[in-house]
Design an enzyme around this catalytic site. Structure first.
Site, PDB file in Angstrom:
ATOM      1  CE  LYS A   6      26.421 -16.476  27.487  1.00 28.07           C
ATOM      2  NZ  LYS A   6      26.070 -17.540  28.396  1.00 28.07           N
TER       3      LYS A   6
ATOM      4  CE1 TYR B  21      26.207 -25.544  28.879  1.00 26.70           C
ATOM      5  CE2 TYR B  21      26.433 -23.375  28.573  1.00 26.70           C
ATOM      6  CZ  TYR B  21      26.996 -24.467  28.159  1.00 26.70           C
ATOM      7  OH  TYR B  21      27.768 -24.684  27.633  1.00 26.70           O
TER       8      TYR B  21
ATOM      9  CG  ASP C 152      26.210 -19.408  35.927  1.00 23.46           C
ATOM     10  OD1 ASP C 152      26.820 -18.520  35.402  1.00 23.46           O
ATOM     11  OD2 ASP C 152      26.122 -20.453  35.240  1.00 23.46           O
TER      12      ASP C 152
HETATM   13  C1  LIG Z   1      26.859 -18.781  28.739  1.00 17.59           C
HETATM   14  C2  LIG Z   1      26.846 -19.409  30.029  1.00 17.59           C
HETATM   15  C3  LIG Z   1      27.750 -20.066  30.644  1.00 17.59           C
HETATM   16  C4  LIG Z   1      29.157 -20.572  29.822  1.00 17.59           C
HETATM   17  O1  LIG Z   1      29.748 -19.507  29.432  1.00 17.59           O
HETATM   18  P1  LIG Z   1      30.846 -19.692  28.257  1.00 17.59           P
HETATM   19  O2  LIG Z   1      31.730 -18.486  28.269  1.00 17.59           O
HETATM   20  O3  LIG Z   1      30.070 -19.907  27.222  1.00 17.59           O
HETATM   21  O4  LIG Z   1      31.629 -20.981  28.747  1.00 17.59           O
HETATM   22  C5  LIG Z   1      27.746 -20.419  31.914  1.00 17.59           C
HETATM   23  N1  LIG Z   1      26.449 -20.061  32.709  1.00 17.59           N
HETATM   24  C6  LIG Z   1      25.405 -19.208  32.020  1.00 17.59           C
HETATM   25  C7  LIG Z   1      24.289 -19.143  33.126  1.00 17.59           C
HETATM   26  C8  LIG Z   1      25.540 -19.096  30.643  1.00 17.59           C
HETATM   27  O5  LIG Z   1      24.564 -18.712  30.285  1.00 17.59           O
END
Ligand SMILES: *Cc1c(COP(=O)(O)O)cnc(C)c1O
Length: 429
Positions: A268, A147, A240
């Site tokens: 995060k 994701y 990511d």
């Molecule tokens: C949470 C997440 C996102 C998206 O981040 P948001 O702040 O919710 O837009 C993208 N990539 C990864 C791997 C994530 O865990």
């Protein structure tokens, strides 16, 4: 509103669904995967949430991984309070943004230059735009089950939320927008070789430890293989690390697995529980971003002082306490060991997969290496586990394809958490 147990949350939920889709501001919070209705949180401290019903829950959602120390961590609260008194937003540069960027470049050496944004979604979308601009190619390779936020180019079989809802593609995303996105299989280098056949690949984007199909570690050599394939084809490697950054090691998954990406996305933990994120990497690439270069990307609230204060306080702690990751590793190992034993003792098929402070209990498969294998989980058994834990006062993420996140504060509640979760596995058997 008063009344018996859980009545206040239930009343708020009724009001919420009338005015918000699913009553929530992000789908997984609505408990659709597990049934029932979510608690409404009144406050939190350390590892515990207090609900509107004045119930106390040990929390393993940890703001979906944004928190690594604990809720209402005093040093972060103090930093945000102080920042708020100086003003909540200026739309002009501040010295603290510089300090934060300098701190990140020290902790994550592949990030030579970085730009702050407001969410992980923005970070990944911006990194892909940059990769396409730098290579002059349109194609991107992503992995099924990974994701990268909800920007259009990624909504080809997105992980967690979309997978749980059984909607691999979202309506509203034009076919042309995802036409340049190729899906490959996680931990399967051959599938990436095939994706490169199109000859137009700008970048491979990957969660270096997948966390949005449940925790799936990279097999030995997988990330190195991506590095070589990208080099061979003149494509960029984007890690990511929105979830893994400052979580699976101080310098993220790239430090843990010793692979240097061209671009990295952070979010995060990076912003200590406030809405902020960043992308960065090789200086020659990042200099293509406006105003140094022609690739446009901007944000009214980017580098917001409250978020910068929370991020700086978090990273200052991480930077000054290298023992944090050993402590999280020990907590994680304890939990993993006890839950694995509980599966075995109760004759429940499944496995516990963990990398550092992120962990998933998969009911059913004995190993999960990719989305196909994750998709075989026993959803009913997970739901029984979830509700038994919840009734016992422990909140785990309310869907089977999510990670539980360890925070330092869990050290104060680990015995109680282990006992309840072991009991929940017994109840699910
Ligand atoms: C949470 C997440 C996102 C998206 O981040 P948001 O702040 O919710 O837009 C993208 N990539 C990864 C791997 C994530 O865990």
């Amino acid at each position: 509103m008063g009344g018996g147990p859980r009545s206040r949350s239930a009343a708020w939920y009724d009001r919420a669904v009338a005015v918000m889709p699913g009553g929530v501001n992000s789908p997984v919070r609505a408990f659709r995967a597990v049934g029932g209705s979510p608690p409404f949180v009144a406050s939190a401290s350390g590892a515990r949430l207090t609900t509107a019903d004045e119930e106390s829950l040990i929390d393993f959602v940890s703001s979906w991984g944004a928190l690594i120390l604990g809720h209402a961590e005093p040093s972060i609260v103090a930093a945000v309070e102080e920042a708020a008194r100086r003003g909540t937003s200026f739309g002009m540069p501040t010295s603290h943004e510089v300090e934060l960027a300098e701190m990140v470049t020290r902790l994550v050496p592949s990030i030579e230059v970085m730009r702050m944004v407001n969410s992980g979604t923005e970070a990944t979308a911006s990194a892909v735009r940059l990769a396409r601009a730098a290579t002059g190619r349109p194609g991107i390779v992503k992995f099924e089950g990974c994701y990268h936020g909800h920007a259009d180019p990624f909504l080809v079989k997105a992980g967690s939320g979309a997978a749980t809802l059984g909607q691999p593609d979202s309506p509203g995303v034009p076919a042309a927008t995802v036409g340049d996105t190729r899906s490959a299989r996680f931990n399967d280098q051959e599938s990436v070789v095939t994706a490169f056949d199109s000859g137009d690949i700008a970048a491979v984007i990957v969660e270096p430890v997948a966390g949005n199909m449940g925790v799936v570690p990279p097999e030995p050599g997988f990330l190195q293989g991506l590095r070589s394939l990208c080099d061979q084809h003149g494509a960029l490697l984007i890690f990511d690390e929105v979830m893994t950054g400052f979580r699976v090691a101080r310098g993220g998954a790239q430090e843990r697995y010793q692979v240097r990406p061209d671009l990295t996305c952070l979010g995060k933990v990076f912003s200590g529980g406030t809405p902020s994120a960043a992308y960065g990497g090789r200086e020659d690439l990042m200099r293509m971003i406006a105003p140094d270069g022609p690739v446009y990307q901007a944000g009214t609230l980017s580098g917001n002082p409250l978020a910068v204060a929370a991020g700086l306080a978090t990273l200052a702690y991480i930077s000054g306490n290298p023992g944090l990751y050993d402590e999280l590793e020990a907590l994680g190992a304890r939990l993993e060991g006890e839950l694995e034993k509980a599966l075995e003792d109760n004759g429940v098929d499944g496995c516990v997969q963990r990398v550092g402070a992120m962990m998933t209990v998969f009911f059913g498969p004995s190993q999960v290496r990719n989305w196909e294998e994750a998709d075989t989980v026993d959803r009913d058994r997970f739901n029984r586990f979830f509700h038994a834990a919840y009734d016992g006062g422990v909140l785990v993420p309310p869907a089977p394809f999510e990670a539980m996140f360890l925070m330092r504060a869990h050290r104060d509640v680990i015995d109680e958490a282990v006992a309840t979760l072991v009991g929940a596995i017994r109840a699910a058997a």
